[in-house]
Each structure stands twice: as structure tokens, then as C-alpha cells.
Design an enzyme around this catalytic site. Structure first.
Site, PDB file in Angstrom:
ATOM      1  CE  LYS A 281       0.059  16.799  12.738  1.00 50.25           C
ATOM      2  NZ  LYS A 281       0.643  15.620  13.554  1.00 50.25           N
ATOM      3  CD  GLU A 367       3.541   5.616  24.567  1.00 45.59           C
ATOM      4  OE1 GLU A 367       2.545   4.689  24.106  1.00 45.59           O
ATOM      5  OE2 GLU A 367       3.260   6.993  24.277  1.00 45.59           O
ATOM      6  NE  ARG A 395      -2.485   3.782  26.561  1.00 45.17           N
ATOM      7  CZ  ARG A 395      -2.620   4.244  25.364  1.00 45.17           C
ATOM      8  NH1 ARG A 395      -2.082   4.198  24.155  1.00 45.17           N
ATOM      9  NH2 ARG A 395      -3.914   4.867  25.204  1.00 45.17           N
TER      10      ARG A 395
HETATM   11  C1  LIG Z   1      -0.174   7.154  24.358  1.00 47.16           C
HETATM   12  C2  LIG Z   1       0.138   8.354  23.773  1.00 47.16           C
HETATM   13  N1  LIG Z   1       1.437   8.732  23.379  1.00 47.16           N
HETATM   14  C3  LIG Z   1       1.786   9.762  22.930  1.00 47.16           C
HETATM   15  C4  LIG Z   1       0.823  10.613  22.587  1.00 47.16           C
HETATM   16  C5  LIG Z   1       1.245  12.109  22.067  1.00 47.16           C
HETATM   17  N2  LIG Z   1       0.865  12.266  20.612  1.00 47.16           N
HETATM   18  C6  LIG Z   1      -0.116  13.033  20.803  1.00 47.16           C
HETATM   19  S1  LIG Z   1      -0.734  13.106  19.032  1.00 47.16           S
HETATM   20  C7  LIG Z   1       0.694  12.434  18.589  1.00 47.16           C
HETATM   21  C8  LIG Z   1       0.724  12.018  17.161  1.00 47.16           C
HETATM   22  C9  LIG Z   1      -0.640  11.580  16.446  1.00 47.16           C
HETATM   23  O1  LIG Z   1      -0.397  11.292  15.397  1.00 47.16           O
HETATM   24  P1  LIG Z   1      -1.434  10.987  14.235  1.00 47.16           P
HETATM   25  O2  LIG Z   1      -2.510  10.048  14.906  1.00 47.16           O
HETATM   26  O3  LIG Z   1      -1.119  10.613  12.829  1.00 47.16           O
HETATM   27  O4  LIG Z   1      -2.370  12.286  14.332  1.00 47.16           O
HETATM   28  P2  LIG Z   1      -2.162  13.547  13.537  1.00 47.16           P
HETATM   29  O5  LIG Z   1      -1.643  14.616  14.867  1.00 47.16           O
HETATM   30  O6  LIG Z   1      -1.087  13.467  12.686  1.00 47.16           O
HETATM   31  O7  LIG Z   1      -3.433  14.195  12.917  1.00 47.16           O
HETATM   32  C10 LIG Z   1       1.607  11.907  19.462  1.00 47.16           C
HETATM   33  C11 LIG Z   1       2.432  11.062  19.630  1.00 47.16           C
HETATM   34  C12 LIG Z   1      -0.393  10.480  22.980  1.00 47.16           C
HETATM   35  N3  LIG Z   1      -1.145  11.414  22.906  1.00 47.16           N
HETATM   36  N4  LIG Z   1      -0.602   9.504  23.474  1.00 47.16           N
END
Ligand SMILES: Cc1ncc(C[n+]2csc(CCOP(=O)(O)OP(=O)(O)O)c2C)c(N)n1
Length: 632
Positions: A281, A367, A395
Site C-alpha cells: 500500500k 458493522e 449496514r
Molecule cells: C461498509 C464499509 N465500512 C467501512 C468502509 C470504510 N473503508 C473504506 S476502505 C476501507 C479499508 C479497505 O481495506 P482493503 O479492502 O484491504 O483495501 P486497501 O485500502 O487496503 O487497498 C475501509 C474500512 C467502507 N468503505 N465500507
């Protein structure tokens, strides 16, 4: 001329010689850093998937093939490579490119995302539609290890392995959610990632097992048993294989030839395939590599130093006031526990976690689980404070209704980033929480007029023996003094904040400040305006409302929530039940029945007629209509 400037469609990418793709990736990274440093956005996630995005568009052909980006925050390169290079500088700007995939923006965005963990379900649906229609395009879901912690991803995997459709799931594993990823699945992936022997051992074991001749049923049985135990010890990705997926990987997500080879192999297979891709990342920008959480989603920053260009001297944010207040409450009340769904920093619960690690839980992007887990603690003597962003709390609707409200459990739901969030747009606005919580019996619903009132509301909720919620916006508070000792607010009682004779505004949350400023202007125009801080969206202050309806010919409700199901509807129906609407008009101001796009919050409020000028205009018109009616 750069290589990137020659790409106007995915076909152009296919014309670039393979040995120049590395150079193309460098150019893409430069563009990402340049634009995001000005507009803000999801820097680290995109820097991590540059090679993966290029390889995907090299092997597959959108829009015929379908790529579903989970969350969609990492889809910037996809946008750049699919004809939106020239528009890229408008990313997340009012009227510009959206920061998430959007069907109405391009045929190459086959599915809109923003909330996590939907990609496998959506892709599986597309694969089913394809097969029903007798077509043969490819369907690919790209999902992060963080998003994989969301329950819906598991539901999708479970069903996909069973349906056996031709489908590719790419697991983009960078060990990070926004913060460090959590959970058993995350540990499982770490094991696979860190053992260099895995890939080699996998093929060795497979060929060894295949080489054993089955000579008779008893030997075959032994081999099968052997195979099972061997597999679990030595073959990576067994979990996914057991789910019915062919597992490929782990592969280096920054090595283009390996990516191309693996994607081409997956394309040939006629079954569900999971490709485990390891990425870094923030790759290619030192500050983001070092602190990927800080550059997950960022505001504008100085490219050279990495320093964020924050507004100087702004009052503390609602989140930080919430965070500090909760720590002090946690100190007094040892029954308080705090739960976050993968957003410890964003919600400000990280501070509680540092002070009270035993009473802090990061459950991953889950959630629904966060709420029901909290309910379990509430049923056994603890008081959970579950802090979510308003939009993601959608959610957990049924968990709030069925597990919390129905059992009238002591439970505090804190909804951050409520109302219009600005640049992230439609998928992230928190415009619906009043509506979906209002319908739940037993719920107490509050919204503070400023950051000081937030403190008292949090205290009130944590002392209340039942379910209560409070919601507050993204960004800075109003600069209210936050030194007042904490006190409980009487449940269901409003606060009169301005006196006036002609019309009364009942405002909640952020809109109390707008109401006060609008009242000033109207006063100057000869309209005398009273303002009430509603404080409670539920229960409503019935006594005060009835008294107001008998004093004023016009009441105005003002909220930063959908009008449908919102505060204003609650007020109007209460007044209607009491027959007040025969002598008192009610004007409901709030968010109309439409999805609001992205852009600066001020501009969005202006468009919706919810900025000060818009509110003044609406009230002036309503007063004029009333006086015309009186003349008749
Ligand atoms: C239901 C929901 N909860 C929280 C989020 C906030 N959120 C956006 S990206 C993320 C992390 C995602 O991690 P990953 O899938 O590993 O992707 P990366 O950013 O590491 O590439 C979160 C918690 C969201 N988009 N949707």
C-alpha cells in the site's frame, strides 16, 4: 510525449510494448500523486494497485469484460486507463470525476461501489446473468484483504464456490485495511504471505500426490486421507480451495510479467478462481509507504514533504471532541466498552483503545457484527459505545432494530460523518440515519448543535438505560467552549435559542447554526424569527411543539437528513395528530428525495437550498405566501 498521454482507451494500452509497461506505471504514479496532492483522495490504495490495474486492462477488455472494484476507492487507475485521463484533474471536484466507480460516468464502470465487501456478490450476479444470456465475457472482482473481513464477502464466496460459475476474484492483500488489518483471516493470509516456500511446496505436493497410483480402494482411501492432511499443512490457499475456488498465488502484485501470466491462466479456467496478489500500500511514494493509514484517504498535501495542508487555527473536529470525551467517560465508568468496525482513527476510538485496551474492540469491516456484539455485551452488564460513520451504519439496520432496540438494551450508537460529507459523494453522505432510526421503537435519537453539546449528549447516552444514538458531522466544530462540566440532558426536551414573533425554526444538529444565521438576515428584512434547537429527533418535545404551533402561523423544520422519514416528517405528523395543521403551516427543509453527488459541502448545500441564503429564501417565500393568503 509520455506513454500515458497516448492512452485514450483500454485498446491503446494493449499497443504499448510489454517492456515499457514499467515506465507507464511510473507515469501513472506521478499523475496520481500530483492530482491527489491537490484534490485529496485515496492515495495509498491506488499507488498499491498500479501494476495490477495495468495488467488487468492488458489481459481483459472492458466494457465487454466486467471488473468490479470492491469499495472502489482504488479505481483511479482504472478511470485513467478507460478514457478519463483528461478529466482526471477534476477528480472528486464538484461536477468532476467521482472518486468511486459510477455506472453513469462510464460504461467501463460496470458496478457502483463505495461501501465495502460487495464485489464478489455483484460479480457472481454478473456471471449468472452472463450464463443465462448465453454470453461469454469475463467477470473479475477485485477485493482487498480488509474488505474480505466484511460478512457479505463471505456470503459471496460461499455461494460462488457452490454455483461453480466462471469467475475471477483477485484478493489484493496488502495487510492493511485503513489501519492494520485485523482478524483470524488476516493472520491466515499473513502466514501464506510470509512463508517463501509456499508456492514451491504447493506445486511439489500436488505433483507428488498426483503421481501416486491408485491401486485398490484401501490405498485410494489412504491417499485421499493423506492428501487432506498434507494439503492443510502444505498447500496455500486451502481455505479458498475448500470454498470451491481454484487458488492461484501468492503472486507479487508489482511484477507485471507474473501478473500477466497469472491473469491469462485464470482467464482460461472455467471455474471460480481466486488470485492472491501481494501488494504494498502506498508503493512509490515514501511518506505513503511509511504511513499507509495516513495516506489511505488524504486531504491536499505537500508532495515534497508529505505534510498535510490542513487549515490553520480551525477549531477541534467533532471527532476529536468525541474521542476525548469518551476517554474521560471511560475513566469514570468501567462498564463502558468501545467498538469500531475497522475505523479506529476515523472515529477517534483509537484513543479509548490506548487508554483501555481491554475494553476496546476493532472487529474489522463488520458493522453488523459490531452492533450485535455490542448488544451481547449490553445484555451482560456492559454499556457499548459503537462508533460508525453514518453511511456505513446503514449496514447494521436490522441489528439495531432486532438486537438492540427490540430488547431495549443500554447501547450508544455514535454516528460520525453524518449529513453531507462532500468530496466522497453519494455513497458516503450520511443522509439517512434519522430516517431509519426513527422508525425503531425505544430509540432515543440526538444531534448536537455544536461540539460542546456533543459532549453532553454522549454523557446522556452512556447514562441512559436503553438504546440511544447521536450523530455529528465531518470536520471542525464551531469553536464552542468545551470546558463546561458534563451534564445529562433531559431526554426529549428541546432548547429555545432565539426569540422572535413571526415564524419559528425547529432545527437539529448542524442546522441550528444555519437557522441562527438565517434568522439574523430575516430579522434585517423585517421578519422576526424564533429558533429552537430540537436536540432530540426522538422523542420529540411534544409539549413545546404544541405550544409553538398555537403561537406561530408558520413553523419551519430544518435538518441535514433526507426529508423522507426525517425529523420534519416526525414534527409534521405529530402536529397533524393533534389537529394543529388547521391553524399552523409547517415548512420542512431538508435533503430532497434524490442522491446527492460529490463536491464541496458548501456547494452541495447551496444546490439543495440548505445554505443560509437558501433557507432565508425559502422562509421569506413561505412568509409572503402566508401574508398573501391572509389578504384574501
Ligand atoms: C461498509 C464499509 N465500512 C467501512 C468502509 C470504510 N473503508 C473504506 S476502505 C476501507 C479499508 C479497505 O481495506 P482493503 O479492502 O484491504 O483495501 P486497501 O485500502 O487496503 O487497498 C475501509 C474500512 C467502507 N468503505 N465500507
Amino acid at each position: 510525449m509520455t506513454l500515458l498521454s497516448t492512452i485514450h482507451s483500454p485498446q491503446d494500452l494493449k499497443r504499448i510494448p510489454e517492456d515499457q509497461l514499467g515506465q507507464l506505471c511510473t507515469e501513472i504514479r506521478e499523475l496520481l500523486i500530483d492530482v491527489i496532492s491537490k484534490n485529496g483522495g485515496h492515495l495509498a490504495p491506488n499507488l498499491g494497485v498500479v501494476e495490477l490495474s495495468v495488467a488487468l486492462h492488458r489481459v481483459f477488455s472492458v466494457p465487454r469484460d466486467k471488473i468490479v472494484w470492491d469499495v472502489g476507492h482504488q479505481s483511479y487507475i482504472h478511470k485513467i486507463l478507460t478514457g478519463r485521463l483528461d478529466q482526471f484533474p477534476t477528480l472528486r471536484q464538484y461536477g468532476g470525476l467521482c472518486g468511486f466507480p459510477k455506472r453513469s460516468e462510464s460504461p467501463c464502470d460496470c458496478f457502483g461501489t463505495g461501501h465495502s465487501s460487495t464485489s464478489i456478490s455483484a460479480a457472481l450476479g454478473m456471471a449468472c446473468a452472463r450464463d443465462l444470456a448465453g454470453d461469454d465475457y469475463n467477470v473479475i472482482a477485485v477485493i482487498g484483504d480488509g474488505a474480505l473481513t466484511g460478512g457479505e464477502a463471505m456470503e459471496g464466496l460461499n455461494n460462488a464456490g457452490d454455483l461453480k460459475k466462471k469467475l475471477i476474484v483477485i484478493l489484493n492483500d496488502n495487510e492493511m485495511s485503513i489501519s492494520k488489518n485485523v482478524g483470524a483471516l488476516s493472520s491466515y493470509l499473513t502466514e501464506m504471505r510470509t512463508d517463501p516456500n509456499y508456492s514451491r511446496v504447493k506445486s511439489d505436493v500436488e505433483s507428488f500426490l498426483k503421481g501416486i497410483p491408485s491401486i485398490g480402494p484401501s490405498v485410494a482411501k489412504t491417499v485421499a486421507r493423506l492428501k487432506d492432511s498434507f494439503k492443510y499443512f502444505f498447500v496455500p490457499g486451502m481455505l479458498f480451495e475448500d470454498f470451491g475456488f481454484k487458488y492461484l498465488g501468492p503472486v507479487d502484485g508489482h511484477h507485471i510479467p507474473v501478473l500477466l501470466e497469472t491473469l491469462n491462466k485464470a482467464k482460461q479456467l472455467n471455474e471460480p478462481v481466486l488470485i492472491h496478489v501481494i501488494t504494498k500500500k502506498g508503493k512509490g511514494y515514501k511518506p505513503a509507504e511509511k504511513s499507509p493509514n495516513k495516506y489511505h484517504g488524504t486531504g491536499p498535501f505537500n508532495i515534497r514533504t508529505g505534510a498535510k495542508l490542513a487549515k490553520k487555527g480551525a477549531p477541534p473536529s467533532y471527532t476529536s471532541v468525541f474521542s476525548k470525551t469518551l476517554v474521560s467517560l471511560g475513566d469514570r465508568n468501567r462498564k463502558l466498552v468501545a467498538i469500531t468496525a475497522a475505523m479506529p482513527e476515523g472515529t477517534g476510538l483509537d484513543a479509548f483503545g490506548r487508554y483501555f485496551p481491554d475494553r476496546f474492540f476493532d472487529v474489522g469491516i463488520a458493522e453488523q457484527h459490531a452492533v450485535t456484539m455490542g448488544a451481547g455485551m449490553a445484555a451482560n452488564g456492559y454499556h457499548p459505545v459503537v462508533a460508525l460513520y453514518s453511511t456505513f451504519s446503514q449496514r447494521a439496520f436490522d441489528q439495531m432494530l432486532h438486537d438492540v432496540a427490540m430488547q431495549k438494551l443500554p447501547f450508544t450508537l455514535c454516528l460520525d460523518r453524518a449529513g453531507l460529507v462532500g468530496d466522497d459523494g453519494a455513497t458516503h453522505h450520511g443522509n439517512y440515519d434519522y430516517s431509519f432510526l426513527r422508525m425503531m421503537p425505544n430509540m432515543v435519537i440526538m444531534a448536537p448543535k455544536d461540539e460542546n453539546e456533543l459532549r453532553h449528549m454522549l454523557y446522556t447516552a452512556t447514562e441512559y438505560d436503553g438504546p440511544a444514538s447521536l450523530r455529528y458531522p465531518r470536520g471542525s466544530g464551531l469553536g464552542a467552549a468545551i470546558t463546561e462540566p458534563l451534564h445529562q440532558l433531559p431526554i426529549g426536551k428541546c432548547e429555545h435559542v432565539r426569540t422572535g414573533q413571526d415564524v419559528e425554526i425547529w432545527a437539529v444538529g448542524t442546522m441550528v447554526d444555519t437557522a441562527m444565521k438565517a434568522a439574523e438576515i430575516l430579522e434585517g428584512e423585517g421578519i422576526s424569527v424564533s429558533v429552537v434547537n430540537g436536540r432530540f429527533i426522538k422523542p420529540l418535545d411534544e409539549e413545546a411543539l404544541l405550544a409553538s404551533a398555537s403561537r406561530f402561523r408558520l413553523l419551519v423544520t430544518l435538518e441535514e437528513n433526507a426529508l423522507f422519514g426525517g425529523y420534519g416528517e416526525g414534527v409534521t405528523s405529530l402536529l397533524n395528530r393533534h389537529g394543529c395543521l388547521r391553524h399552523c403551516d409547517v415548512l420542512n427543509l431538508g435533503i430532497p428525495d434524490e442522491f446527492v453527488p460529490h463536491g464541496k459541502r458548501e456547494l452541495l448545500l447551496r444546490d439543495l437550498g440548505l445554505d443560509i441564503t437558501g433557507v432565508v429564501t425559502s422562509i421569506r417565500k413561505a412568509c409572503e405566501a402566508l401574508s398573501k393568503g391572509n389578504e384574501k
